[in-house]
Design a protein around this motif. Sequence first.
Motif, short mmCIF file in Angstrom:
data_model
loop_
_atom_site.label_atom_id
_atom_site.label_comp_id
_atom_site.label_asym_id
_atom_site.label_seq_id
_atom_site.Cartn_x
_atom_site.Cartn_y
_atom_site.Cartn_z
N GLN A 168 0.84 -1.20 0.00
CA GLN A 168 0.00 0.00 0.00
C GLN A 168 0.88 1.25 0.00
O GLN A 168 0.51 2.28 0.56
CB GLN A 168 -0.92 0.00 1.23
N THR B 184 -4.87 -9.02 0.33
CA THR B 184 -6.26 -9.44 0.42
C THR B 184 -6.51 -10.53 1.45
O THR B 184 -7.55 -10.53 2.10
CB THR B 184 -6.75 -9.92 -0.96
N LEU C 250 -7.53 -8.67 10.96
CA LEU C 250 -8.72 -7.84 11.21
C LEU C 250 -8.38 -6.36 11.03
O LEU C 250 -9.15 -5.60 10.43
CB LEU C 250 -9.25 -8.10 12.61
N GLY D 202 -7.75 -5.62 7.26
CA GLY D 202 -8.80 -5.92 6.30
C GLY D 202 -8.50 -7.10 5.41
O GLY D 202 -9.04 -7.21 4.30
N ALA D 203 -7.63 -8.00 5.86
CA ALA D 203 -7.31 -9.21 5.10
C ALA D 203 -8.15 -10.38 5.62
O ALA D 203 -8.23 -10.61 6.83
CB ALA D 203 -5.82 -9.54 5.25
N GLY D 204 -8.79 -11.09 4.71
CA GLY D 204 -9.61 -12.23 5.12
C GLY D 204 -8.77 -13.43 5.48
O GLY D 204 -7.75 -13.71 4.84
N GLY E 276 -13.25 -12.39 11.43
CA GLY E 276 -12.28 -12.26 10.34
C GLY E 276 -12.19 -13.43 9.40
O GLY E 276 -11.41 -13.38 8.43
#
Length: 294
Positions: free
Chosen positions: A137, A146, A168, A171-173, A247
């Motif tokens: 980023q 991701t 969490l 924002g990564a699953g 998550g």
Amino acid sequence: MTWGRGTDVPGATKQLNMFLDAGGTLVEASSAYGDWNAQLILGDLLRGGAPREEIVLAVTGGPDASRRGLLADLDGSLERLGTDHVDLFLVGCPDPGTPLTETVGALRHAVTSGRTRYVGLSNHPGWALARVASLLQAQPGDVGLTAQGVEYSLLQRGAEREVQPAALALGAGLLAWSPQGRGVLTGKYRHTIPTDSRAASSQFARFVDPYLTGASLRVVEAVATASSGLGRACGEVALAWLLARPGLAAAVVGARTPAQLKQSLAAAELVLPAEVHAALDDVSAIEIGYPERW
């Protein structure tokens, strides 16, 4: 995981059809599964009419996480799968011989060159997850991180120390592999080792053995008690507990037979009573101390 090594082509075909008919989407095929045979079988199914547009196709590369190693691994997977791109490309494990900056460069190139739509890690510690996410980023519109694959089940909750909180926050699953405790949480090993099971196989016995211990079996008995009370299979209860964890994006099951997959799919409709969930939390709890929890 067993396609081409315990699961033949007709069995794999039936599994994929069952999965898609049930509304499933994510199919993960590492190049290591069955010495490439899993990818070859899946590629044949895709070329034979399996609906590519309905499948979120993920592949895992490594253990060489250098630019050369990862891109060669990804290109080989694309060729075997018969597609020009995958939806998710994961770095399978940490590579101490390669700087994370080089790995990140390879992941960014995999996206910008069109080979994959998204990228992630697997089996990496929380600090590496955070570091890679920040590097991906570095500029507006960068590719981002991701997903994080990690072993996660009632018998392995180590992800809750650092990996789950990091995922969490970023924002990564989480993609949970071995969500049924390498098969032990199905209850099949409570009294004996079935001759057709992984624990009886020369290929997989060492994979299962660590969970055939007293501590793990106490968790299995708790799952069996809940299973009896709810009138559901042990594996369904174990998966339902996991699917409710914060998550979690997907539980990546490795069914060997269509019957095993059918049982796993049934877990998607099961919501455990709060008291059952709390009891399973308690019996499987791990110690989380300093510095993860102040």
